[in-house]
Motif scaffolding. Sequence first.
Motif, PDB file in Angstrom:
ATOM      1  N   GLU A 180       9.789   9.843   9.421  1.00  0.00           N
ATOM      2  CA  GLU A 180      11.237   9.937   9.241  1.00  0.00           C
ATOM      3  C   GLU A 180      11.625   9.313   7.896  1.00  0.00           C
ATOM      4  O   GLU A 180      12.528   9.779   7.205  1.00  0.00           O
ATOM      5  CB  GLU A 180      11.924   9.182  10.384  1.00  0.00           C
ATOM      6  CG  GLU A 180      13.419   9.293  10.424  1.00  0.00           C
ATOM      7  CD  GLU A 180      13.976   8.497  11.609  1.00  0.00           C
ATOM      8  OE1 GLU A 180      14.358   9.125  12.597  1.00  0.00           O
ATOM      9  OE2 GLU A 180      13.992   7.248  11.544  1.00  0.00           O
ATOM     10  N   ARG A 181      10.907   8.252   7.533  1.00  0.00           N
ATOM     11  CA  ARG A 181      11.153   7.554   6.276  1.00  0.00           C
ATOM     12  C   ARG A 181       9.785   7.185   5.703  1.00  0.00           C
ATOM     13  O   ARG A 181       9.169   6.221   6.166  1.00  0.00           O
ATOM     14  CB  ARG A 181      11.988   6.305   6.565  1.00  0.00           C
ATOM     15  CG  ARG A 181      12.537   5.590   5.382  1.00  0.00           C
ATOM     16  CD  ARG A 181      13.434   4.449   5.827  1.00  0.00           C
ATOM     17  NE  ARG A 181      14.607   4.942   6.580  1.00  0.00           N
ATOM     18  CZ  ARG A 181      15.788   4.322   6.597  1.00  0.00           C
ATOM     19  NH1 ARG A 181      15.964   3.194   5.936  1.00  0.00           N
ATOM     20  NH2 ARG A 181      16.791   4.823   7.295  1.00  0.00           N
ATOM     21  N   SER A 182       9.301   7.926   4.732  1.00  0.00           N
ATOM     22  CA  SER A 182       7.940   7.699   4.232  1.00  0.00           C
ATOM     23  C   SER A 182       7.845   6.382   3.458  1.00  0.00           C
ATOM     24  O   SER A 182       8.692   6.080   2.623  1.00  0.00           O
ATOM     25  CB  SER A 182       7.519   8.848   3.305  1.00  0.00           C
ATOM     26  OG  SER A 182       6.238   8.585   2.779  1.00  0.00           O
ATOM     27  N   PRO A 183       6.797   5.585   3.738  1.00  0.00           N
ATOM     28  CA  PRO A 183       6.633   4.310   3.028  1.00  0.00           C
ATOM     29  C   PRO A 183       6.509   4.497   1.516  1.00  0.00           C
ATOM     30  O   PRO A 183       6.765   3.567   0.755  1.00  0.00           O
ATOM     31  CB  PRO A 183       5.318   3.740   3.601  1.00  0.00           C
ATOM     32  CG  PRO A 183       5.026   4.525   4.829  1.00  0.00           C
ATOM     33  CD  PRO A 183       5.715   5.836   4.695  1.00  0.00           C
ATOM     34  N   ASP A 184       6.104   5.669   1.067  1.00  0.00           N
ATOM     35  CA  ASP A 184       5.936   5.879  -0.376  1.00  0.00           C
ATOM     36  C   ASP A 184       7.199   6.436  -1.025  1.00  0.00           C
ATOM     37  O   ASP A 184       7.194   6.745  -2.218  1.00  0.00           O
ATOM     38  CB  ASP A 184       4.715   6.774  -0.656  1.00  0.00           C
ATOM     39  CG  ASP A 184       5.015   8.250  -0.412  1.00  0.00           C
ATOM     40  OD1 ASP A 184       6.033   8.561   0.238  1.00  0.00           O
ATOM     41  OD2 ASP A 184       4.230   9.085  -0.885  1.00  0.00           O
ATOM     42  N   GLY A 185       8.272   6.580  -0.267  1.00  0.00           N
ATOM     43  CA  GLY A 185       9.540   7.027  -0.834  1.00  0.00           C
ATOM     44  C   GLY A 185       9.514   8.433  -1.417  1.00  0.00           C
ATOM     45  O   GLY A 185      10.287   8.756  -2.315  1.00  0.00           O
ATOM     46  N   GLY A 186       8.592   9.277  -0.932  1.00  0.00           N
ATOM     47  CA  GLY A 186       8.587  10.673  -1.384  1.00  0.00           C
ATOM     48  C   GLY A 186       7.625  10.971  -2.518  1.00  0.00           C
ATOM     49  O   GLY A 186       7.721  12.011  -3.167  1.00  0.00           O
ATOM     50  N   LYS A 187       6.655  10.076  -2.762  1.00  0.00           N
ATOM     51  CA  LYS A 187       5.669  10.342  -3.822  1.00  0.00           C
ATOM     52  C   LYS A 187       4.618  11.374  -3.380  1.00  0.00           C
ATOM     53  O   LYS A 187       3.752  11.741  -4.164  1.00  0.00           O
ATOM     54  CB  LYS A 187       4.951   9.042  -4.228  1.00  0.00           C
ATOM     55  CG  LYS A 187       5.828   8.045  -4.987  1.00  0.00           C
ATOM     56  CD  LYS A 187       4.948   6.994  -5.678  1.00  0.00           C
ATOM     57  CE  LYS A 187       5.802   5.916  -6.340  1.00  0.00           C
ATOM     58  NZ  LYS A 187       6.370   4.972  -5.332  1.00  0.00           N
ATOM     59  N   GLY A 188       4.675  11.766  -2.137  1.00  0.00           N
ATOM     60  CA  GLY A 188       3.739  12.808  -1.671  1.00  0.00           C
ATOM     61  C   GLY A 188       2.397  12.251  -1.245  1.00  0.00           C
ATOM     62  O   GLY A 188       1.424  12.993  -1.147  1.00  0.00           O
ATOM     63  N   LEU A 189       2.318  10.945  -0.996  1.00  0.00           N
ATOM     64  CA  LEU A 189       1.040  10.346  -0.610  1.00  0.00           C
ATOM     65  C   LEU A 189       0.856  10.267   0.908  1.00  0.00           C
ATOM     66  O   LEU A 189      -0.244  10.017   1.380  1.00  0.00           O
ATOM     67  CB  LEU A 189       0.891   8.953  -1.227  1.00  0.00           C
ATOM     68  CG  LEU A 189       0.942   8.917  -2.766  1.00  0.00           C
ATOM     69  CD1 LEU A 189       0.789   7.489  -3.272  1.00  0.00           C
ATOM     70  CD2 LEU A 189      -0.146   9.804  -3.371  1.00  0.00           C
ATOM     71  N   ALA A 190       1.926  10.464   1.657  1.00  0.00           N
ATOM     72  CA  ALA A 190       1.788  10.476   3.124  1.00  0.00           C
ATOM     73  C   ALA A 190       0.955  11.696   3.513  1.00  0.00           C
ATOM     74  O   ALA A 190       0.961  12.719   2.826  1.00  0.00           O
ATOM     75  CB  ALA A 190       3.162  10.518   3.792  1.00  0.00           C
TER      76      ALA A 190
END
Lengths: 217, 217
Positions: A9-19
């Motif tokens: 829901e909220r990626s720890p990487d803030g949207g850098k595409g690493l999830a």
Amino acid sequence: MTITITAFERSPDGGKGLARDMRVRWALEEVGQPYEVRLISFANMKGPDHLAIHPFGQIPTYEEGSLVLFETGSIVLYLAEQHAGLLPRDSNARMRAITWMFAALNTIEPTILELTTAKILEGDKPWTEERLPLVKDRIRARLDKLSAHLGVSDWLDGAFSVGDLLMVSVLLRLRMSGILDEYQNLAAYVARGEARPAYIRAFAAQFAINAQDRTQV
Amino acid sequence: MTITITAFERSPDGGKGLARDMRVRWALEEVGQPYEVRLISFANMKGPDHLAIHPFGQIPTYEEGSLVLFETGSIVLYLAEQHAGLLPRDSNARMRAITWMFAALNTIEPTILELTTAKILEGDKPWTEERLPLVKDRIRARLDKLSAHLGVSDWLDGAFSVGDLLMVSVLLRLRMSGILDEYQNLAAYVARGEARPAYIRAFAAQFAINAQDRTQV
């Protein structure tokens, strides 16, 4: 049949595409399959509903009719087997592409995960500054070999495959460390992956969720 | 067509069965395929002849006619696809078994490799004594979930599969640490794997080489 994956829901990487949902999104875009996304909060990831489909309480998962999968390696292999575009037709070349999937996940990624762990989980420890160079050298020992194998080729074994998709995804985790830029051919290899239209669409899709999230905060 | 694998001329574990050729030997025994072994010295592992078939200069490799593979995950998947006994026939169950292969190699093994690294490569460092409990707790965080999933079942998902073969192999690395024995059902699961006739034959084959080696020294 609708394909549904899960993502933070909220990626720890803030949207850098690493999830890790990024790897599945990229594979889905490469094979041209539409998909839906169910976003999961950190609290719900460890709840019984999610644990029933992902025993380790992580993302992503993959649901398509009665098929329920976890592990990005398994999901992208499934997509590569079901649809054209990510595995060669020749049986030996197919197995070599699959070999590079395992090399990405079991030979390269563990050394990179150690760096992530050292920075995120042990960043405040007294030993971390002295220990980080050892961790980085173990990554370099593997990248030396990977770089030598790649040489001047575009991809690891002939045409772009699911092996490249995972290797590029794993190497992207290194960008912030600067280690990737020590290997000119590997940095160019990763850039080739990022330049693929399917990658660009997948990246935009995960970024949209996290950008949306930032405006809500 | 003759199957040839490579293994250590002298295994660092002295025949405990933790070297990765054991995983391939076990799979070959499960599917009833005879094989030959080419032993490689540490010096020759990093030489050009071996690097040509294994870009990371490790063992095992797999050669069968024109097919040349590395990465144990890929080799055992190939064997499971070619021969009956390691993958269910039902397509969904087959993908779930493959999912457990990736879980063993990419979710469980990286945390265990950190412990091996901490002991072997950083055993003499001033931080290791204080750091080891953190490394072990990260392993426990994964085993808690694995143990909860396994419950009272014999295997991870129905009948024994290539997913169990790899998971048992990965967990065996923990025996010396005592962590495995904290989980009664996981310890019993590993023991069930070790009791399989195919495991026993594979173990004896790798032990014979290292026992022979010891009498020569």
